[in-house]
Each structure stands twice: as structure tokens, then as C-alpha cells.
Enzyme design. Sequence first.
Site, PDB file in Angstrom:
ATOM      1  N   ASN A   1       0.820  -1.217   0.000  1.00 10.55           N
ATOM      2  CA  ASN A   1       0.000   0.000   0.000  1.00 10.55           C
ATOM      3  C   ASN A   1       0.853   1.266   0.000  1.00 10.55           C
ATOM      4  OD1 ASN A   1       0.926  -0.448   2.638  1.00 10.55           O
ATOM      5  ND2 ASN A   1      -0.894   0.402   3.583  1.00 10.55           N
ATOM      6  N   LYS A   2       2.138   1.152   0.296  1.00 11.54           N
ATOM      7  CA  LYS A   2       2.998   2.329   0.369  1.00 11.54           C
ATOM      8  C   LYS A   2       3.282   2.933  -1.009  1.00 11.54           C
ATOM      9  CE  LYS A   2       3.468   2.242   4.849  1.00 11.54           C
ATOM     10  NZ  LYS A   2       2.899   3.303   5.710  1.00 11.54           N
ATOM     11  N   ASP A   3       3.001   2.197  -2.090  1.00  5.18           N
ATOM     12  CA  ASP A   3       3.116   2.783  -3.430  1.00  5.18           C
ATOM     13  C   ASP A   3       2.247   4.035  -3.530  1.00  5.18           C
ATOM     14  OD1 ASP A   3       4.703   0.663  -4.132  1.00  5.18           O
ATOM     15  OD2 ASP A   3       3.360  -0.132  -5.668  1.00  5.18           O
TER      16      ASP A   3
ATOM     17  N   THR B   1       7.690   1.508   2.502  1.00  2.46           N
ATOM     18  CA  THR B   1       7.693   2.863   1.958  1.00  2.46           C
ATOM     19  C   THR B   1       8.991   3.116   1.202  1.00  2.46           C
ATOM     20  OG1 THR B   1       6.299   3.672   3.760  1.00  2.46           O
ATOM     21  CG2 THR B   1       7.510   5.319   2.511  1.00  2.46           C
TER      22      THR B   1
END
Length: 351
Positions: free
Chosen positions: A53-55, A85
Site C-alpha cells: 500500500n505504500k506505493d 515505503t
Amino acid sequence: MDVNKKTYKGMKVEKNILNLIGKTPLIHLKNIVAGFKGSFFSKFEAFNPGHSNKDRIALYIIEEAEKSGILKPGDTIIETTSGNTGFSLAMVSLIKGYECILAVSSKSSKDKIDMLHAMGAKVYVCPANVSAEDPRSYYQVAKKIHEEIKDSVYINQYFNGLNLEAHYKTTGPEIWDQTSGKITHLIACSGTGGTISGCAKYLKEQNSDIKIIGVDAYGSVLKKYHETKELDTDEIYPYRIEGLGKNLIPTATDFDSIDFFVKVTDEDSAHTAREVTKSEGLFVGYTSGAAMQAVKQLNAMGEFDKDSVVVVIFPDHGSRYMSKIYSDDWMNEQGFFDATHEEAPNKIEYI
């Protein structure tokens, strides 16, 4: 070749990998929730090109910095990270032509650290079990590098409101649309707090009755801070889960949008991640196991009923934990195969 040339009109071609960020699937969970009341779904963030999800925040924060003129061609991107991240920032930096320097916690798996290096980032591995104010901590190391390098931008995800905003504009709306507004519970791990807070802000605007439940680790201060608004340093002690919990209070977390927190153990979370993989065929990471463990505990507490529509965010991919939770040797070293979890690992036979 320039995919924007008219020669390629009509072809289904992406300009670059960054176009694939977001729009991750919602997947129905069945076997691991057998016998539970309600319907359960995973927001499977490993479908992002950087496998987490850090994209979303990496691309959003960098592009906002470009728009504002803070980030210019040839600049250096600096960040504090437990790994995910950092990987996303390194990926975006490669595509956009920036240098990337990362201060990483020593608690991060070797797999993550090696992946950061493979993506071209310069990596500083910092001791995990020191205070946030310690000059050796990854927070302070990143700040020092930023001060020393001219034309650098410090992403500072723990205290950057754009972290929350990225999920408010993408992940939250996706979940609302994918459930046709039927979601009753969102369960998500809280580290920087950007994911859960951004989703919570959007979802609560659509329906204030949706319950937002944060997942915290034993050894972290977040749950108690949410309940008392006081930072209790006695809560802090070493734990193994990466990307979950904190020994400080991130301003990227909107505690008022979270209804309550559940704490999970290192051991339970590791086994539950392996259980998700074997029961659902979803190869998930350590924090995904923590989130699913919280679902189990909430079910045992009677939180759900037959009408519950529960979305649990699985933040990243299991490939980043091959030297940890998916290593039988590591699990044995931690004492995780015990009377509570008598898992008999499958043997690998060489012919």
C-alpha cells in the site's frame, strides 16, 4: 520507444509502472473465517506494482512535492522506513530520475533491505531498539542526512499530512465503491497511521456508523494513547512485527477517526499470516497476519453479526518475509512453534 506516439494508438500500453498503482482488488475471504458471523473481504494491497500500500503515498507525496516546486530534477529523496515505503520511494525515484537514500530499521527483514538495495537506493540500517530521539535511530539518521545534503527532500511519512490524504483520495473511495457502500467495519494496522486515517476520514464522511478498528502491537504506545491521549513510555518494549505500532505519536494518525484499537502478539500474527497463505492462497506479509489476527480476536469478542460487512487491509506481500515468518528456522528461533501453536512444518525433500 515513446508509448505516447500516435504509432501506438489503440494499443493497451502503460506509460510506466507507476500507472498501475492503486485500484487493488477486494477479495472474499472464506476458509479462514469459516463459522464467523458476517462477510469478510481483504483489500489486497500486494497487487500494487511495488507489492504494498505504500506505493500510493510514495507517488502521491512525490507528485505533490513536484507540483509545489519543492522537488526539482536531480534532487535527492530521503526517508525513514521499515522497508515498504522505502521500496515504493525507490521505485518512484527510479522512474522519475531522483536519487533515493533510506534510513531503515534493523528490525526490517533482510529480504526488504536487499530489495531496497536492488532498487538502487542507498541504505543506512539503524538499530531498532533505541528511542526515537537517539541519534542512531532511523528518524534522526534520516534528518541528519537531509540536513547535510543540499537539494534533498525528506518525505517524513510519520508527520506528513499527505500520507493520510493519499489514502483519503484513493484507498477509501475504492473500498466504498467495491462494497457498494455496504461496509460496516474497516480493520487496518496502524504504523504511520496514514492508511487507516485516510480511509477512515473518507468512509466516515459517507457513513458515520462504519466502525474503524486499528491494530496495534504489544510494545507499542498507540492503543493506550488513543484511550488516554497520553504517551506512556512504560508501554514501549521490543517486538518483531514490522510496520505496525510505534514508540512515538505520528501526527499522520487521526486518532479521532478511529473507534478503538486491538493489540496482537508477534507469535499469533506470524502464525495467522501463514494460515492466510495456506487457507486462502493469498501470500501475505507479517502485518497482514496481524490484521487478520485482530479479526479473529474481534470475532471471539462478539463484534460481528450476520449483517456485518468487514474489510481488512492486507498491506503487503509475503515475499518480503521469506527470512522471517516463512522461515521455519526463524520461527523456531523465536520459540513460535510451541504448545500454543503446534504447527508441523512441511518438509522439503531433495531427490
